[in-house]
Write a protein that holds these residues in place. Structure first.
Motif, short mmCIF file in Angstrom:
data_model
loop_
_atom_site.label_atom_id
_atom_site.label_comp_id
_atom_site.label_asym_id
_atom_site.label_seq_id
_atom_site.Cartn_x
_atom_site.Cartn_y
_atom_site.Cartn_z
N ASN A 263 0.85 -1.10 0.20
CA ASN A 263 0.05 -0.13 0.01
C ASN A 263 0.87 1.16 -0.13
OD1 ASN A 263 -2.24 -1.42 0.19
ND2 ASN A 263 -2.66 -1.37 2.01
N PHE A 264 1.77 1.18 0.69
CA PHE A 264 2.89 2.33 0.76
C PHE A 264 3.46 2.69 -0.75
CE2 PHE A 264 7.21 4.09 0.99
CZ PHE A 264 7.14 5.14 2.03
N GLU A 265 3.55 1.71 -1.44
CA GLU A 265 4.39 2.04 -2.74
C GLU A 265 2.89 2.63 -3.45
OE1 GLU A 265 7.84 -1.67 -2.58
OE2 GLU A 265 5.63 -2.09 -3.29
N VAL A 266 2.01 2.11 -3.61
CA VAL A 266 0.98 2.15 -4.33
C VAL A 266 0.51 3.85 -4.12
CG1 VAL A 266 -1.60 1.97 -4.88
CG2 VAL A 266 0.04 0.05 -4.62
N ILE A 267 0.44 3.99 -2.61
CA ILE A 267 0.10 5.55 -2.44
C ILE A 267 1.23 6.40 -2.64
CG2 ILE A 267 -0.38 6.88 -0.44
CD1 ILE A 267 -1.87 4.60 0.90
N MET A 268 2.43 6.25 -2.59
CA MET A 268 3.50 7.01 -2.85
C MET A 268 3.77 7.32 -4.41
SD MET A 268 4.89 7.85 -0.13
CE MET A 268 3.12 7.98 0.27
N MET A 289 11.85 10.95 -6.74
CA MET A 289 11.24 10.65 -5.35
C MET A 289 12.41 9.74 -4.65
SD MET A 289 8.69 10.21 -3.10
CE MET A 289 7.05 10.31 -3.83
N ILE A 290 12.68 10.36 -3.47
CA ILE A 290 13.72 9.67 -2.55
C ILE A 290 13.19 8.48 -1.78
CG2 ILE A 290 15.14 10.09 -0.55
CD1 ILE A 290 15.65 12.80 -1.60
N CYS A 291 13.44 7.18 -1.64
CA CYS A 291 12.66 6.25 -1.01
C CYS A 291 13.66 6.00 0.21
CB CYS A 291 12.82 4.99 -1.76
SG CYS A 291 12.10 5.27 -3.58
N LEU A 292 13.05 6.09 1.33
CA LEU A 292 13.98 6.09 2.52
C LEU A 292 13.75 4.34 3.01
CD1 LEU A 292 13.37 9.00 2.75
CD2 LEU A 292 13.49 8.65 5.31
N VAL A 293 15.01 3.55 3.13
CA VAL A 293 15.11 2.44 3.34
C VAL A 293 15.69 2.14 4.75
CG1 VAL A 293 16.06 0.18 2.76
CG2 VAL A 293 14.82 1.61 0.93
N ASN A 294 15.15 1.22 5.70
CA ASN A 294 15.58 1.44 6.98
C ASN A 294 16.60 0.15 7.07
OD1 ASN A 294 16.48 0.84 9.55
ND2 ASN A 294 14.18 1.34 10.43
N ALA A 295 17.93 0.12 7.03
CA ALA A 295 18.82 -1.03 6.90
C ALA A 295 18.69 -1.69 8.05
CB ALA A 295 20.26 -0.30 6.59
N ARG A 296 18.41 -1.09 9.26
CA ARG A 296 18.18 -1.89 10.56
C ARG A 296 17.37 -3.08 10.35
NH1 ARG A 296 16.69 2.09 13.44
NH2 ARG A 296 18.73 2.58 14.99
N SER A 372 8.41 9.90 4.71
CA SER A 372 8.87 9.31 5.67
C SER A 372 7.81 8.25 6.51
CB SER A 372 9.68 10.05 6.97
OG SER A 372 10.21 9.36 7.80
N ASP A 373 7.92 7.06 6.40
CA ASP A 373 6.97 6.12 6.82
C ASP A 373 7.24 5.80 8.54
OD1 ASP A 373 5.13 4.02 7.67
OD2 ASP A 373 5.99 2.69 5.87
N VAL A 374 6.12 6.62 9.40
CA VAL A 374 6.52 6.28 10.65
C VAL A 374 5.38 5.20 11.29
CG1 VAL A 374 7.67 8.52 11.03
CG2 VAL A 374 5.20 8.25 11.14
N THR A 375 4.70 4.45 10.25
CA THR A 375 3.54 3.82 10.78
C THR A 375 4.18 2.63 11.67
OG1 THR A 375 3.88 2.36 8.72
CG2 THR A 375 2.34 4.12 8.79
N ARG A 376 5.29 2.11 11.51
CA ARG A 376 5.88 1.09 12.38
C ARG A 376 6.83 1.53 13.56
NH1 ARG A 376 5.40 -0.94 7.18
NH2 ARG A 376 3.88 -2.60 6.77
N ALA A 377 7.15 2.66 13.67
CA ALA A 377 8.05 3.29 14.37
C ALA A 377 7.95 2.93 15.88
CB ALA A 377 8.42 4.51 14.16
N GLY A 378 6.57 2.97 16.28
CA GLY A 378 6.17 2.80 17.55
C GLY A 378 5.88 3.77 18.41
N PHE A 379 5.60 5.18 17.85
CA PHE A 379 5.53 6.38 18.39
C PHE A 379 4.18 6.35 19.11
CE2 PHE A 379 8.41 8.28 15.23
CZ PHE A 379 9.48 8.72 15.97
N ARG A 402 9.04 17.19 1.95
CA ARG A 402 9.08 16.05 2.77
C ARG A 402 7.85 15.94 3.33
NH1 ARG A 402 12.10 16.74 8.24
NH2 ARG A 402 9.92 17.54 8.59
N SER A 403 7.00 14.59 3.49
CA SER A 403 5.80 14.44 4.30
C SER A 403 6.24 13.24 5.10
CB SER A 403 4.88 14.15 3.21
OG SER A 403 4.54 15.25 2.44
#
Length: 459
Positions: A263-268, A289-296, A372-379, A402-403
């Motif tokens: 869904n993230f890819e489709v919306i972006m 389009m800059i694609c942030l990738v969390n290497a962690r 920046s996808d913060v849906t799984r960060a846990g805030f 940036r959004s």
């Protein structure tokens, strides 16, 4: 500041004098270098978050500021670099002087109830400057506090926890790790459930540094393109909601071989395309389009559990405006997926090496946009003893380039994604028109009411 939802209200914020909170016990005095991912120019700034908590009858006589202040001193024993100050060495190398000088803490109260914020809590928040006071001299990068916290008690018994971090010290997941530890100690734990690990040398550049991958994030564009950063004196910010109905509508434009896309890819991809159409660029202009990738997350062997530094890569999907506007949505999705797939462990090593070779530059902003996808960060799970927040996440919606991609529940109770878009007013009008064509209805009113609200601070 304008928010849509409830009538005009006025409120006062009374603040105590800012305090410097140091670790509760002496810690090691040392100089700790940041990684070569941490100290790139794009992270040399501060990022703000807000957590809003409702009244809990069980905590009726408990002052949240006192609880958090005491817990902060205790958690800083484990996260003592955050109580230090940044210094800059040769070749712009950043390091932390672990001096125990402390982090800034402000206790405040407002003659305001949570209900007066309206029934929808999301950025941009009204009078943010009162809920997170910018202490004079505190917002520098070098020799300034690395963390600022303000706890504002509300008349209803709830409170607002606002924070500002120096981004070179932590990424979003690292910030959540610290906040989670603070919440655990506020609730009586003696140690965090996840102990912090420094080990920034794991993401140092190699010696000698060598670039082995393509990094469009640092493309050197022609001088004639330098003025194509999207800015305007007449800017508008609107908030959009993507629930199951909106996502299903967008997926109608996704070709069969890409239906497995997230869904993230489709919306972006949809936002990238609508935004490019709205900008009315020259057909041969490059849009990025800059694609942030969390290497962690992607490479669990790269850094250990408990590492709280920055671990993001910034691969870039590029297209001419002509192709992005005229080809199917599958074109944009394919470019995003290809950019994300390019990030390997070797890419991360090459990325660190390139930042050193180029002098730790800012990534290319010309023609660029990122989410920046913060849906799984846990805030949204940070608990200081008052339960989970009514809202937890970024304090600001973003900028022209940036959004944030945030979890959200609209007035109907539907769960989905909220994104704030910031564009010049005429561009925004065209963007809304294009997006509405794709989702089949007036999307922006899925988040907002129709009545405008001005919050006025009386100090």
């Amino acid at each position: 500041m304008e928010l849509i939802g409830t009538p005009l209200i006025k409120f006062n914020v009374r603040r105590c004098e800012p305090e410097l909170i140091s670790p509760a016990k002496p810690t090691t005095r040392e100089l700790k270098p940041l990684s070569d991912i941490d100290d790139q120019e794009g992270l040399r700034g501060h990022v703000s978050f807000i957590h809003i908590y409702r009244n809990d009858p069980k905590m009726r006589n408990v002052n949240p500021a006192s609880v958090i202040r005491e817990a902060l001193a205790k958690v800083l024993v484990f996260y003592y670099p955050l109580a230090g100050r940044l210094k800059e060495g040769p070749a712009r190398k950043l390091m932390v002087d672990c001096s125990d000088e402390g982090v800034l803490f402000i206790e405040a109260e407002a003659n305001l109830t949570l209900m007066q914020f309206g029934d929808v809590l999301h950025p941009p928040f009204p009078c943010l400057e009162e809920l997170l006071y910018d202490v004079p001299g505190s917002s520098g990068i070098l020799d300034s506090p690395l963390l600022l916290i303000q706890v504002t008690r509300l008349l209803c018994g709830g409170f607002i926890f606002a924070s500002r971090f120096n981004h070179t010290m932590c990424d979003g997941q690292g910030i959540v790790q610290f906040m989670t530890a603070l919440g655990e100690i506020a609730q009586g734990a003696s140690t965090p459930s996840m102990l912090p690990i420094w080990q920034r040398e794991l993401l140092f550049a190699r010696d000698p540094p060598r670039v082995t991958c393509t990094h469009h994030e640092y493309d050197e564009l022609e001088e004639t393109n330098k003025d194509k950063i999207v800015t305007s004196e007449n800017m508008t910010q609107k908030t959009f909601f993507f629930g199951s109905a909106e996502v299903s509508a967008l997926r109608r434009f996704v070709p069969a071989h890409l239906q497995h896309s997230s869904n993230f890819e489709v919306i972006m991809a949809s936002i990238w395309r609508c935004r490019t159409i709205a900008l009315q660029l020259h057909p041969e202009d490059e849009t990025r389009m800059i694609c942030l990738v969390n290497a962690r997350v992607k490479f669990k062997s790269l850094v250990p559990t408990g590492y709280y530094g920055n671990t993001f890569a910034y691969p870039v999907a590029t297209s001419t405006a002509k192709d992005l506007c005229n080809k199917s949505l599958g074109h944009a999705i394919g470019l995003l997926r290809k950019a994300k797939a390019s990030v390997t462990e070797e890419y991360m090593r090459s990325f660190a090496d390139l930042t050193v070779i180029k002098g730790r530059p800012l990534f290319t902003l010309v023609g660029s946009y990122y989410v920046s996808d913060v849906t799984r960060a846990g805030f949204d799970a940070i608990d200081f003893g008052w339960g989970k927040p009514a809202y937890g996440g970024p304090a600001e919606g973003g900028t022209s380039f940036r959004s944030f991609y945030m979890p959200f529940k609209n007035r109907k109770g539907d769960s989905g994604i909220m994104i704030c878009i910031y564009l010049g007013t005429p561009v925004m009008e065209r963007f809304v028109k294009e997006l509405n064509k794709m989702v089949g209805h007036d999307n922006e009113h899925q988040v907002h009411h129709d009545k405008k609200l001005h919050y006025v601070s009386r100090l």
